[in-house]
Motif scaffolding. Structure first.
Motif, mmCIF file in Angstrom:
data_model
loop_
_atom_site.group_PDB
_atom_site.id
_atom_site.type_symbol
_atom_site.label_atom_id
_atom_site.label_comp_id
_atom_site.label_asym_id
_atom_site.label_seq_id
_atom_site.Cartn_x
_atom_site.Cartn_y
_atom_site.Cartn_z
ATOM 1 N N THR A 1 0.829 -1.207 0.000
ATOM 2 C CA THR A 1 0.000 0.000 0.000
ATOM 3 C C THR A 1 0.860 1.252 0.000
ATOM 4 O O THR A 1 0.621 2.197 -0.766
ATOM 5 C CB THR A 1 -0.920 0.004 1.235
ATOM 6 N N ARG B 1 4.005 1.628 -0.913
ATOM 7 C CA ARG B 1 4.842 1.748 -2.108
ATOM 8 C C ARG B 1 4.077 2.364 -3.278
ATOM 9 O O ARG B 1 4.670 3.045 -4.128
ATOM 10 C CB ARG B 1 5.373 0.368 -2.492
ATOM 11 N N SER B 2 2.763 2.149 -3.316
ATOM 12 C CA SER B 2 1.977 2.580 -4.475
ATOM 13 C C SER B 2 1.100 3.792 -4.205
ATOM 14 O O SER B 2 0.407 4.257 -5.114
ATOM 15 C CB SER B 2 1.099 1.425 -4.965
ATOM 16 N N ASP B 3 1.121 4.329 -2.981
ATOM 17 C CA ASP B 3 0.225 5.430 -2.648
ATOM 18 C C ASP B 3 0.724 6.746 -3.257
ATOM 19 O O ASP B 3 1.870 7.146 -3.018
ATOM 20 C CB ASP B 3 0.117 5.573 -1.128
ATOM 21 N N PRO B 4 -0.108 7.456 -4.017
ATOM 22 C CA PRO B 4 0.334 8.705 -4.647
ATOM 23 C C PRO B 4 0.755 9.779 -3.642
ATOM 24 O O PRO B 4 1.705 10.520 -3.885
ATOM 25 C CB PRO B 4 -0.901 9.159 -5.432
ATOM 26 N N GLY B 5 0.077 9.837 -2.497
ATOM 27 C CA GLY B 5 0.433 10.828 -1.491
ATOM 28 C C GLY B 5 1.809 10.591 -0.907
ATOM 29 O O GLY B 5 2.566 11.534 -0.646
ATOM 30 N N LEU C 1 4.275 8.908 -2.491
ATOM 31 C CA LEU C 1 5.226 9.188 -3.566
ATOM 32 C C LEU C 1 5.473 10.683 -3.707
ATOM 33 O O LEU C 1 6.601 11.119 -3.935
ATOM 34 C CB LEU C 1 4.705 8.607 -4.879
ATOM 35 N N ASP C 2 4.441 11.466 -3.523
ATOM 36 C CA ASP C 2 4.580 12.914 -3.644
ATOM 37 C C ASP C 2 5.348 13.494 -2.461
ATOM 38 O O ASP C 2 6.251 14.322 -2.623
ATOM 39 C CB ASP C 2 3.201 13.563 -3.747
ATOM 40 N N GLY D 1 7.272 12.562 -5.944
ATOM 41 C CA GLY D 1 6.244 12.634 -6.980
ATOM 42 C C GLY D 1 5.929 11.283 -7.581
ATOM 43 O O GLY D 1 6.700 10.327 -7.491
ATOM 44 N N VAL D 2 4.776 11.199 -8.216
ATOM 45 C CA VAL D 2 4.331 9.959 -8.831
ATOM 46 C C VAL D 2 5.066 9.775 -10.155
ATOM 47 O O VAL D 2 5.133 10.685 -10.980
ATOM 48 C CB VAL D 2 2.808 10.009 -9.092
ATOM 49 N N PRO D 3 5.685 8.597 -10.366
ATOM 50 C CA PRO D 3 6.380 8.386 -11.626
ATOM 51 C C PRO D 3 5.440 8.427 -12.811
ATOM 52 O O PRO D 3 4.271 8.080 -12.696
ATOM 53 C CB PRO D 3 7.003 7.000 -11.459
ATOM 54 N N GLU D 4 5.970 8.868 -13.988
ATOM 55 C CA GLU D 4 5.151 8.942 -15.213
ATOM 56 C C GLU D 4 4.805 7.520 -15.689
ATOM 57 O O GLU D 4 5.633 6.636 -15.591
ATOM 58 C CB GLU D 4 5.932 9.687 -16.299
#
Length: 252
Positions: free
Chosen positions: A235, A237-241, A243-244, A249-252
């Motif tokens: 969870t 590793r993949s959460d946009p918040g 990553l930001d 930031g969220v990878p392209e």
């Protein structure tokens, strides 16, 4: 085991910990991550009694500990380590461990005159226990070495050994992987797994994501003093918040 409710710690106009709430279950290894300045170490220090909380509650094993002095929290079975190890540099590795157990009879000078058999028996037992602990962490060959002569990774292992001498129920580990070479890091991770299997609960601050994702479940994520997520490694590793806030930031 540990319950933190709406914890706030302010330094003047800075709110370093801002309304953090979470619960730790017994026999888990929980990770605590976040960017520098997120409030992780302040949270640790407040739980361990170094800082008095501005507001909020901290309960350990059902008992309120917020506001207690660090040594009283230590005696309850909640122990912490530091990012930069703090051994007694001019004492040997063995002596550093033997110093830890509280309420030793020899601490009262008159017992060394009037209760010598008790003092000697306690010291023998303490030495035996210290030797067992050093064998567990792999430092037996260095038992007679001064602590100041250990490498950074070896000092981390000594820090872990000293914690074990306290028979803790919950350990707050502050960056156990910082400055440690890959070989010793694997050793530390293996020891933490084994200790957890023996019933010791851990809360770990760490910037090494491989260590956190391999060792910890659940993971707590802090940013700007707030707890922004609690979840499994998948969870987090993949959460946009996350990553930001933490990974840029969220990878392209």
């Amino acid at each position: 085991m540990l319950e933190v409710k709406q914890l706030v710690k302010e330094f003047g106009g800075l709110r370093a910990v801002d309304g953090v709430s979470f619960t730790l279950r017994a026999n888990t290894i929980t990770g605590l991550i976040g960017p520098n300045g997120a409030g992780k170490t302040t949270l640790f220090n407040t739980i361990a009694g170094v800082h008095r909380p501005t507001s909020g509650d901290i309960s350990f094993l059902g008992r309120r500990i917020d506001g207690l002095a660090p040594h009283r929290i230590f005696h309850e079975g909640l122990v912490r380590t530091f990012q930069i190890p703090r051994p007694f540099a001019e004492m040997t590795v063995l002596e550093n461990c033997m110093l830890v157990p509280p309420r030793q009879a020899g601490e009262r000078f008159w017992n060394n005159w009037f209760s010598r058999p008790q003092v000697r028996a306690e010291e023998r037992a303490c030495r035996d226990r210290a030797q067992e602990v050093l064998a567990f962490v792999g430092l037996s060959p260095l038992a007679g070495e001064y602590a100041k002569n250990l490498s950074g990774g070896q000092q981390k292992l000594l820090e872990l050994a000293r914690v074990l001498m306290a028979d803790p129920k919950l350990v707050l580990l502050d960056e156990p992987g910082a400055g440690v070479n890959p070989t010793l890091l694997v050793t530390i991770m293996d020891k933490l797994h084994e200790l957890n299997a023996r019933g010791i609960t851990f809360l770990i601050i760490e910037h090494n994501m491989d260590l956190i994702m391999t060792l910890c479940d659940p993971i707590l994520v802090m940013a700007q003093g707030k707890l922004i997520l609690e979840g499994s490694p998948t969870t987090v590793r993949s959460d946009p918040g996350v990553l930001d806030a933490y990974l840029g930031g969220v990878p392209e």
